[in-house]
Write a protein that holds these residues in place. Structure first.
Motif, mmCIF file in Angstrom:
data_model
loop_
_atom_site.group_PDB
_atom_site.id
_atom_site.type_symbol
_atom_site.label_atom_id
_atom_site.label_comp_id
_atom_site.label_asym_id
_atom_site.label_seq_id
_atom_site.Cartn_x
_atom_site.Cartn_y
_atom_site.Cartn_z
ATOM 1 N N GLY A 83 -118.450 19.403 35.628
ATOM 2 C CA GLY A 83 -117.776 18.175 36.021
ATOM 3 C C GLY A 83 -116.329 18.089 35.585
ATOM 4 O O GLY A 83 -115.804 16.998 35.353
ATOM 5 N N VAL A 84 -115.675 19.257 35.451
ATOM 6 C CA VAL A 84 -114.251 19.296 35.113
ATOM 7 C C VAL A 84 -113.543 20.193 36.120
ATOM 8 O O VAL A 84 -114.174 20.901 36.904
ATOM 9 C CB VAL A 84 -114.005 19.806 33.662
ATOM 10 N N SER A 85 -112.235 20.193 36.098
ATOM 11 C CA SER A 85 -111.465 20.988 37.062
ATOM 12 C C SER A 85 -111.386 22.454 36.645
ATOM 13 O O SER A 85 -111.592 22.811 35.488
ATOM 14 C CB SER A 85 -110.047 20.423 37.181
ATOM 15 N N ARG A 86 -111.049 23.282 37.633
ATOM 16 C CA ARG A 86 -110.789 24.698 37.362
ATOM 17 C C ARG A 86 -109.639 24.835 36.378
ATOM 18 O O ARG A 86 -109.643 25.691 35.501
ATOM 19 C CB ARG A 86 -110.452 25.427 38.673
ATOM 20 N N GLN A 87 -108.647 23.946 36.499
ATOM 21 C CA GLN A 87 -107.495 23.988 35.613
ATOM 22 C C GLN A 87 -107.903 23.735 34.164
ATOM 23 O O GLN A 87 -107.336 24.333 33.242
ATOM 24 C CB GLN A 87 -106.436 22.976 36.051
ATOM 25 N N THR A 88 -108.873 22.855 33.952
ATOM 26 C CA THR A 88 -109.353 22.589 32.597
ATOM 27 C C THR A 88 -110.012 23.839 32.027
ATOM 28 O O THR A 88 -109.763 24.208 30.874
ATOM 29 C CB THR A 88 -110.344 21.405 32.589
ATOM 30 N N ILE A 89 -110.832 24.507 32.825
ATOM 31 C CA ILE A 89 -111.484 25.747 32.366
ATOM 32 C C ILE A 89 -110.421 26.794 32.042
ATOM 33 O O ILE A 89 -110.488 27.463 31.006
ATOM 34 C CB ILE A 89 -112.491 26.267 33.413
ATOM 35 N N ASN A 90 -109.414 26.919 32.905
ATOM 36 C CA ASN A 90 -108.343 27.883 32.653
ATOM 37 C C ASN A 90 -107.622 27.566 31.350
ATOM 38 O O ASN A 90 -107.345 28.470 30.549
ATOM 39 C CB ASN A 90 -107.353 27.880 33.824
ATOM 40 N N ALA A 91 -107.322 26.298 31.113
ATOM 41 C CA ALA A 91 -106.611 25.906 29.889
ATOM 42 C C ALA A 91 -107.447 26.187 28.641
ATOM 43 O O ALA A 91 -106.911 26.599 27.608
ATOM 44 C CB ALA A 91 -106.222 24.433 29.957
ATOM 45 N N ILE A 92 -108.756 25.992 28.732
ATOM 46 C CA ILE A 92 -109.636 26.308 27.600
ATOM 47 C C ILE A 92 -109.644 27.809 27.358
ATOM 48 O O ILE A 92 -109.485 28.269 26.223
ATOM 49 C CB ILE A 92 -111.070 25.783 27.846
ATOM 50 N N GLU A 93 -109.815 28.578 28.427
ATOM 51 C CA GLU A 93 -109.886 30.035 28.285
ATOM 52 C C GLU A 93 -108.604 30.639 27.736
ATOM 53 O O GLU A 93 -108.644 31.621 26.986
ATOM 54 C CB GLU A 93 -110.213 30.677 29.638
ATOM 55 N N THR A 94 -107.476 30.079 28.103
ATOM 56 C CA THR A 94 -106.194 30.609 27.629
ATOM 57 C C THR A 94 -105.764 29.948 26.319
ATOM 58 O O THR A 94 -104.655 30.184 25.847
ATOM 59 C CB THR A 94 -105.094 30.434 28.700
ATOM 60 N N GLU A 95 -106.641 29.133 25.765
ATOM 61 C CA GLU A 95 -106.449 28.493 24.458
ATOM 62 C C GLU A 95 -105.219 27.591 24.416
ATOM 63 O O GLU A 95 -104.598 27.413 23.389
ATOM 64 C CB GLU A 95 -106.475 29.535 23.346
ATOM 65 N N ARG A 96 -104.891 27.000 25.579
ATOM 66 C CA ARG A 96 -103.834 25.990 25.632
ATOM 67 C C ARG A 96 -104.416 24.591 25.474
ATOM 68 O O ARG A 96 -103.681 23.622 25.333
ATOM 69 C CB ARG A 96 -103.072 26.073 26.970
ATOM 70 N N ARG A 149 -114.179 32.661 28.399
ATOM 71 C CA ARG A 149 -113.915 33.602 29.495
ATOM 72 C C ARG A 149 -114.964 34.708 29.537
ATOM 73 O O ARG A 149 -115.498 35.035 30.598
ATOM 74 C CB ARG A 149 -112.525 34.219 29.350
ATOM 75 N N LYS A 150 -115.282 35.273 28.392
ATOM 76 C CA LYS A 150 -116.279 36.344 28.310
ATOM 77 C C LYS A 150 -117.652 35.847 28.763
ATOM 78 O O LYS A 150 -118.340 36.518 29.533
ATOM 79 C CB LYS A 150 -116.339 36.864 26.872
ATOM 80 N N LEU A 151 -118.028 34.661 28.291
ATOM 81 C CA LEU A 151 -119.330 34.101 28.668
ATOM 82 C C LEU A 151 -119.388 33.789 30.159
ATOM 83 O O LEU A 151 -120.387 34.063 30.829
ATOM 84 C CB LEU A 151 -119.619 32.842 27.847
ATOM 85 N N ARG A 152 -118.306 33.237 30.688
ATOM 86 C CA ARG A 152 -118.257 32.925 32.119
ATOM 87 C C ARG A 152 -118.364 34.192 32.958
ATOM 88 O O ARG A 152 -119.147 34.261 33.917
ATOM 89 C CB ARG A 152 -116.955 32.177 32.441
ATOM 90 N N ALA A 153 -117.612 35.211 32.576
ATOM 91 C CA ALA A 153 -117.631 36.470 33.316
ATOM 92 C C ALA A 153 -119.013 37.120 33.269
ATOM 93 O O ALA A 153 -119.464 37.714 34.254
ATOM 94 C CB ALA A 153 -116.561 37.416 32.762
ATOM 95 N N SER A 154 -119.694 36.991 32.134
ATOM 96 C CA SER A 154 -121.023 37.607 32.006
ATOM 97 C C SER A 154 -122.034 36.964 32.958
ATOM 98 O O SER A 154 -123.027 37.584 33.317
ATOM 99 C CB SER A 154 -121.528 37.512 30.562
ATOM 100 N N LYS A 155 -121.776 35.734 33.387
ATOM 101 C CA LYS A 155 -122.648 35.052 34.348
ATOM 102 C C LYS A 155 -122.139 35.206 35.779
ATOM 103 O O LYS A 155 -122.738 34.677 36.714
ATOM 104 C CB LYS A 155 -122.777 33.576 33.999
#
Length: 76
Positions: free
Chosen positions: A31-44, A13-19
């Motif tokens: 090549g992944v969904s927004r939901q996948t990024i959200n799940a990674i960022e929220t550590e689920r 999340r921090k790295l994404r926001a910095s860009k």
């Protein structure tokens, strides 16, 4: 009896926001969904090794800089 549980923490999340990227933009770039990024960022969700490498390459950091494992004892 005590066992050890491991939690994978990340700085995606921090790295994404910095860009200045949205979750959708980062997902599209990888090549992944927004939901996948959200799940990674929220550590689920802990990404697969190939996806972790793609994230590290995208942000030009090592996997160790982006992901770290914390262990904590837990009662069974």
């Amino acid at each position: 009896m005590t066992s050890t549980l491991y939690s994978v923490r990340n700085t995606v999340r921090k790295l994404r926001a910095s860009k200045g990227l949205s979750q959708g933009q980062l997902g599209a770039a990888l090549g992944v969904s927004r939901q996948t990024i959200n799940a990674i960022e929220t550590e689920r969700y802990t990404p697969s090794l190939p996806l972790a490498f793609s994230l590290a390459r995208f942000f030009e950091v090592s996997i160790e800089e982006m992901f770290h494992v914390e262990d904590s004892p837990a009662d069974e």
